[in-house]
Design a protein around this motif. Structure first.
Motif, PDB file in Angstrom:
ATOM      1  N   ARG A 258       0.834  -1.202   0.000  1.00  9.47           N
ATOM      2  CA  ARG A 258       0.000   0.000   0.000  1.00  9.47           C
ATOM      3  C   ARG A 258       0.876   1.262   0.000  1.00  9.47           C
ATOM      4  NH1 ARG A 258      -5.406  -1.299   1.812  1.00  9.47           N
ATOM      5  NH2 ARG A 258      -5.899   0.918   1.497  1.00  9.47           N
ATOM      6  N   GLY A 259       1.892   1.243  -0.853  1.00  7.77           N
ATOM      7  CA  GLY A 259       2.837   2.360  -0.921  1.00  7.77           C
ATOM      8  C   GLY A 259       2.141   3.687  -1.169  1.00  7.77           C
ATOM      9  N   GLY A 260       2.540   4.706  -0.438  1.00 11.84           N
ATOM     10  CA  GLY A 260       1.995   6.041  -0.587  1.00 11.84           C
ATOM     11  C   GLY A 260       0.665   6.257   0.107  1.00 11.84           C
ATOM     12  N   GLU A 261       0.135   5.225   0.759  1.00 11.69           N
ATOM     13  CA  GLU A 261      -1.158   5.332   1.441  1.00 11.69           C
ATOM     14  C   GLU A 261      -0.957   5.334   2.953  1.00 11.69           C
ATOM     15  OE1 GLU A 261      -4.356   2.812  -0.093  1.00 11.69           O
ATOM     16  OE2 GLU A 261      -2.930   2.118  -1.629  1.00 11.69           O
ATOM     17  N   THR A 262      -1.667   6.225   3.639  1.00 14.23           N
ATOM     18  CA  THR A 262      -1.527   6.304   5.096  1.00 14.23           C
ATOM     19  C   THR A 262      -2.870   6.395   5.804  1.00 14.23           C
ATOM     20  OG1 THR A 262      -1.260   8.709   4.975  1.00 14.23           O
ATOM     21  CG2 THR A 262       0.761   7.381   4.988  1.00 14.23           C
ATOM     22  N   ASP A 263      -3.968   6.108   5.107  1.00 12.23           N
ATOM     23  CA  ASP A 263      -5.272   6.108   5.767  1.00 12.23           C
ATOM     24  C   ASP A 263      -5.356   4.897   6.711  1.00 12.23           C
ATOM     25  OD1 ASP A 263      -6.893   3.775   4.304  1.00 12.23           O
ATOM     26  OD2 ASP A 263      -5.681   4.837   2.813  1.00 12.23           O
ATOM     27  N   PRO A 264      -6.306   4.893   7.651  1.00 11.37           N
ATOM     28  CA  PRO A 264      -6.369   3.810   8.641  1.00 11.37           C
ATOM     29  C   PRO A 264      -6.429   2.415   8.028  1.00 11.37           C
ATOM     30  CG  PRO A 264      -7.740   5.625   9.349  1.00 11.37           C
ATOM     31  CD  PRO A 264      -7.275   5.965   7.967  1.00 11.37           C
ATOM     32  N   ASP A 265      -7.153   2.247   6.930  1.00  8.71           N
ATOM     33  CA  ASP A 265      -7.243   0.927   6.308  1.00  8.71           C
ATOM     34  C   ASP A 265      -5.883   0.478   5.785  1.00  8.71           C
ATOM     35  OD1 ASP A 265      -8.938  -1.328   5.144  1.00  8.71           O
ATOM     36  OD2 ASP A 265      -7.956  -0.543   3.341  1.00  8.71           O
ATOM     37  N   ALA A 266      -5.135   1.409   5.180  1.00 10.21           N
ATOM     38  CA  ALA A 266      -3.813   1.067   4.659  1.00 10.21           C
ATOM     39  C   ALA A 266      -2.849   0.725   5.787  1.00 10.21           C
ATOM     40  CB  ALA A 266      -3.266   2.220   3.821  1.00 10.21           C
ATOM     41  N   ILE A 267      -2.876   1.498   6.858  1.00 11.15           N
ATOM     42  CA  ILE A 267      -1.980   1.221   7.985  1.00 11.15           C
ATOM     43  C   ILE A 267      -2.313  -0.132   8.604  1.00 11.15           C
ATOM     44  CG2 ILE A 267      -1.231   1.991  10.274  1.00 11.15           C
ATOM     45  CD1 ILE A 267      -0.166   3.662   7.902  1.00 11.15           C
ATOM     46  N   ALA A 268      -3.600  -0.466   8.687  1.00 13.16           N
ATOM     47  CA  ALA A 268      -3.979  -1.771   9.228  1.00 13.16           C
ATOM     48  C   ALA A 268      -3.456  -2.895   8.336  1.00 13.16           C
ATOM     49  CB  ALA A 268      -5.499  -1.858   9.361  1.00 13.16           C
ATOM     50  N   GLU A 269      -3.539  -2.718   7.020  1.00 14.94           N
ATOM     51  CA  GLU A 269      -3.019  -3.748   6.117  1.00 14.94           C
ATOM     52  C   GLU A 269      -1.506  -3.871   6.246  1.00 14.94           C
ATOM     53  OE1 GLU A 269      -3.024  -4.996   1.382  1.00 14.94           O
ATOM     54  OE2 GLU A 269      -4.529  -3.593   2.151  1.00 14.94           O
ATOM     55  N   LYS A 270      -0.833  -2.752   6.367  1.00 13.71           N
ATOM     56  CA  LYS A 270       0.612  -2.780   6.573  1.00 13.71           C
ATOM     57  C   LYS A 270       0.948  -3.525   7.866  1.00 13.71           C
ATOM     58  CE  LYS A 270       1.260   1.744   4.282  1.00 13.71           C
ATOM     59  NZ  LYS A 270       2.325   1.544   3.307  1.00 13.71           N
ATOM     60  N   ALA A 271       0.199  -3.227   8.936  1.00 13.51           N
ATOM     61  CA  ALA A 271       0.459  -3.864  10.227  1.00 13.51           C
ATOM     62  C   ALA A 271       0.224  -5.377  10.145  1.00 13.51           C
ATOM     63  CB  ALA A 271      -0.424  -3.242  11.300  1.00 13.51           C
ATOM     64  N   ARG A 272      -0.845  -5.789   9.465  1.00 18.05           N
ATOM     65  CA  ARG A 272      -1.096  -7.228   9.317  1.00 18.05           C
ATOM     66  C   ARG A 272       0.037  -7.891   8.547  1.00 18.05           C
ATOM     67  NH1 ARG A 272      -6.577  -5.449   8.869  1.00 18.05           N
ATOM     68  NH2 ARG A 272      -6.335  -5.154   6.618  1.00 18.05           N
ATOM     69  N   PHE A 273       0.520  -7.213   7.517  1.00 20.74           N
ATOM     70  CA  PHE A 273       1.624  -7.763   6.734  1.00 20.74           C
ATOM     71  C   PHE A 273       2.866  -7.932   7.597  1.00 20.74           C
ATOM     72  CE2 PHE A 273       5.350  -7.395   4.027  1.00 20.74           C
ATOM     73  CZ  PHE A 273       5.064  -8.293   3.007  1.00 20.74           C
ATOM     74  N   VAL A 274       3.188  -6.906   8.393  1.00 18.56           N
ATOM     75  CA  VAL A 274       4.385  -6.964   9.245  1.00 18.56           C
ATOM     76  C   VAL A 274       4.226  -8.043  10.316  1.00 18.56           C
ATOM     77  CG1 VAL A 274       5.779  -5.668  10.898  1.00 18.56           C
ATOM     78  CG2 VAL A 274       5.066  -4.592   8.763  1.00 18.56           C
ATOM     79  N   MET A 275       3.027  -8.195  10.863  1.00 21.73           N
ATOM     80  CA  MET A 275       2.813  -9.278  11.823  1.00 21.73           C
ATOM     81  C   MET A 275       3.105 -10.631  11.178  1.00 21.73           C
ATOM     82  SD  MET A 275       2.026  -8.263  14.896  1.00 21.73           S
ATOM     83  CE  MET A 275       1.188  -9.644  15.679  1.00 21.73           C
ATOM     84  N   GLY A 276       2.732 -10.766   9.921  1.00 17.72           N
ATOM     85  CA  GLY A 276       3.047 -11.999   9.214  1.00 17.72           C
ATOM     86  C   GLY A 276       4.548 -12.225   9.080  1.00 17.72           C
ATOM     87  N   LEU A 277       5.281 -11.147   8.807  1.00 17.28           N
ATOM     88  CA  LEU A 277       6.739 -11.256   8.751  1.00 17.28           C
ATOM     89  C   LEU A 277       7.303 -11.691  10.100  1.00 17.28           C
ATOM     90  CD1 LEU A 277       7.818  -8.073   6.718  1.00 17.28           C
ATOM     91  CD2 LEU A 277       7.648 -10.426   5.889  1.00 17.28           C
ATOM     92  N   MET A 278       6.790 -11.083  11.177  1.00 19.50           N
ATOM     93  CA  MET A 278       7.268 -11.435  12.512  1.00 19.50           C
ATOM     94  C   MET A 278       7.017 -12.914  12.801  1.00 19.50           C
ATOM     95  SD  MET A 278       8.610  -8.652  13.935  1.00 19.50           S
ATOM     96  CE  MET A 278       9.294  -8.379  12.291  1.00 19.50           C
TER      97      MET A 278
ATOM     98  N   GLY B 113      -4.090  -9.496  19.485  1.00 23.26           N
ATOM     99  CA  GLY B 113      -4.913 -10.665  19.216  1.00 23.26           C
ATOM    100  C   GLY B 113      -4.173 -11.800  18.553  1.00 23.26           C
ATOM    101  N   ARG B 114      -3.034 -11.510  17.942  1.00 28.02           N
ATOM    102  CA  ARG B 114      -2.228 -12.547  17.280  1.00 28.02           C
ATOM    103  C   ARG B 114      -1.025 -12.964  18.117  1.00 28.02           C
ATOM    104  NH1 ARG B 114      -1.662 -10.817  10.956  1.00 28.02           N
ATOM    105  NH2 ARG B 114      -0.266 -12.643  10.965  1.00 28.02           N
ATOM    106  N   MET B 115      -0.814 -12.304  19.239  1.00 28.85           N
ATOM    107  CA  MET B 115       0.392 -12.563  20.021  1.00 28.85           C
ATOM    108  C   MET B 115       0.234 -13.657  21.063  1.00 28.85           C
ATOM    109  SD  MET B 115       1.859  -8.663  20.504  1.00 28.85           S
ATOM    110  CE  MET B 115       2.958  -9.147  21.842  1.00 28.85           C
ATOM    111  N   GLY B 116      -0.969 -14.183  21.226  1.00 27.19           N
ATOM    112  CA  GLY B 116      -1.160 -15.265  22.175  1.00 27.19           C
ATOM    113  C   GLY B 116      -0.774 -14.862  23.587  1.00 27.19           C
TER     114      GLY B 116
END
Length: 251
Positions: free
Chosen positions: A158-178, A213-216
């Protein structure tokens, strides 16, 4: 990718890209200690402070397995590459590299307030001997919303996007990396003792489902939110993790 044994460092490495590994986990009979400087220390001085501390602990410089940096502002992709080259040069001179593999996990972010005047050490991690029956300790390197192994602007989620939906998608992606890096190290969320989030965007709405919610079981420790930007212009959200028993602060 398979873990690599560091023959003199007392840890195993999940390989990443040239500037840093994806994470490290202590070898049997060793633990990872996390150290934080009370004030950021410029990189050149920081390396010497790290060397001196390891010497006092009776550890070789190859025991350095994690680095946390703070920079004045985010780099361009080209500037990031130039900085990484000078940073890696020191680790090569110290004999820390495993062939062409940089084994040291790293986080490098730009605080939005009270940023240092030049790239600086905020903290570092190293190994020392311990009871071999204790559970393993580890560090997961910082990652933003870019696929593993890629440092290209076009690949930003979601490059160039900073609305709440984009940030949530970025966060979900990073959680997947973690989670992928935890699996690569052979551990799970239940062993995480610290989860750090680096973004200037609000995180409260992300906590219940996307993060905690994903950190157990490790959600009991909460997160630390650093009001900071990831190290490259265009990346908006970053995380790192660790699971350690010993945290120290250095004056």
């Amino acid at each position: 990718m398979s873990l690599l044994d560091h023959p003199t460092g007392g840890y195993r490495v999940l390989p990443g890209i040239e500037p840093y590994s994806c994470g490290v986990i202590a070898a049997e009979g060793f633990e990872i200690v996390h150290a934080t400087f009370e004030r950021p220390v410029p990189v050149s001085e920081g390396f010497e402070r790290v060397r001196a501390h390891l010497g006092r602990e009776g550890r070789p410089v190859s025991a350095l397995c994690g680095v946390e940096l703070r920079s004045p502002r985010p780099f361009s992709f080209e500037g990031f590459a130039a900085f990484n080259a000078s940073y890696a040069k020191v680790l090569k001179e110290w004999g820390v590299f495993l062939g062409e593999v940089n084994p040291v996990a790293r986080t490098n972010v730009a605080p939005e307030g009270q940023a240092p005047g030049s790239p600086s050490f905020y903290g570092f991690s190293y190994t020392r001997e311990c009871d071999p029956t204790l559970p393993p300790t580890f560090v997961v390197a910082g990652a933003g919303e870019l696929p593993e192994g890629v440092l290209e602007e076009s690949a930003i989620v979601r490059g160039g996007e900073t609305d709440p939906d984009a940030i949530a998608e970025k966060a979900r992606f990073v959680m997947g990396l973690m989670e992928g890096r935890l699996r690569g190290l052979g551990v799970g969320w239940d062993r995480v003792t610290a989860a750090d989030v680096y973004t200037i965007h609000p995180v409260a709405a992300l906590l219940p489902g996307v993060i905690l919610g994903r950190m157990g079981a490790s959600a009991i420790h909460g997160i630390r939110w650093f009001f900071s930007r990831p190290p490259i212009v265009g990346i908006e959200y970053e995380m790192d993790l660790r699971g350690v028993r010993t945290e120290i602060r250095l004056a």
